[in-house]
Design a protein around this motif. Structure first.
Motif, PDB file in Angstrom:
ATOM      1  N   THR A  38       0.827  -1.211   0.000  1.00 50.43           N
ATOM      2  CA  THR A  38       0.000   0.000   0.000  1.00 50.43           C
ATOM      3  C   THR A  38       0.862   1.262   0.000  1.00 50.43           C
ATOM      4  O   THR A  38       0.364   2.343  -0.284  1.00 50.43           O
ATOM      5  CB  THR A  38      -0.932   0.056   1.226  1.00 50.43           C
ATOM      6  N   MET A 106      -7.742   3.671  -2.518  1.00 49.47           N
ATOM      7  CA  MET A 106      -6.837   2.727  -1.851  1.00 49.47           C
ATOM      8  C   MET A 106      -7.565   1.736  -0.954  1.00 49.47           C
ATOM      9  O   MET A 106      -6.953   0.800  -0.437  1.00 49.47           O
ATOM     10  CB  MET A 106      -5.797   3.493  -1.033  1.00 49.47           C
ATOM     11  N   GLU A 109      -7.191  -1.990  -1.657  1.00 47.77           N
ATOM     12  CA  GLU A 109      -5.813  -2.423  -1.413  1.00 47.77           C
ATOM     13  C   GLU A 109      -5.548  -2.570   0.095  1.00 47.77           C
ATOM     14  O   GLU A 109      -4.870  -3.506   0.531  1.00 47.77           O
ATOM     15  CB  GLU A 109      -4.850  -1.398  -2.023  1.00 47.77           C
TER      16      GLU A 109
END
Length: 149
Positions: A38, A106, A109
């Motif tokens: 990440t 994000m 993820e």
């Protein structure tokens, strides 16, 4: 005094502090590895996850949820702001953390990293053992915090 010293047999494996600290270091390494994809530390990623989940959340509440000091949360938020993953919104004396498009992108993820982290230790303890460990840890934390007040 010598008798008191004899009573304290300092065996590290039998010491709750040492065992907990050792486990925290090992878990920290596993978490760092899981979240490395990440580009964020586990703590930064979890903060972003919580903001994304709520869309907007008081900064103070984030500190309480993550059990971190306000100064630490401020540093984390500054880093996430620099990366344009969250934005702050002032409302009176309160600071709210809000999602950004980049931060929201994000979320999948982060969830994937979270799941990968859980897979690393999922088959070591049974579900009942895991629940018992969490309950005992929370009890210990709660009681120690109450002693500090």
């Amino acid at each position: 005094m010598a008798d008191e010293m004899k009573e304290c047999d300092c065996k590290l494996d039998g010491c709750l502090f040492f065992s907990t600290a050792k486990l925290a270091r090992v878990f920290g390494k596993i978490a760092d590895d899981a979240f490395s994809k990440t580009g964020l530390s586990p703590s930064h990623a979890l903060l972003l996850y919580l903001v994304n989940q709520e869309g907007g959340i008081p900064q103070k509440e984030i500190g309480e949820l993550l059990h971190l000091m306000p100064s630490t949360i401020t540093r984390f938020v500054e880093k996430l702001e620099q990366k344009k993953l969250v934005r702050k919104r002032n409302q009176g004396k309160n600071v709210y953390l809000c999602t950004t498009e980049k931060g929201l992108s994000m979320q999948d993820e982060i969830i994937k990293a979270w799941n990968n982290l859980n897979k690393k230790y999922k088959n070591i303890l049974t579900e009942a053992e895991t629940l018992q460990y969490i309950l005992l840890s929370n009890k210990l934390l709660s009681e120690i915090e109450n002693q500090e007040d």
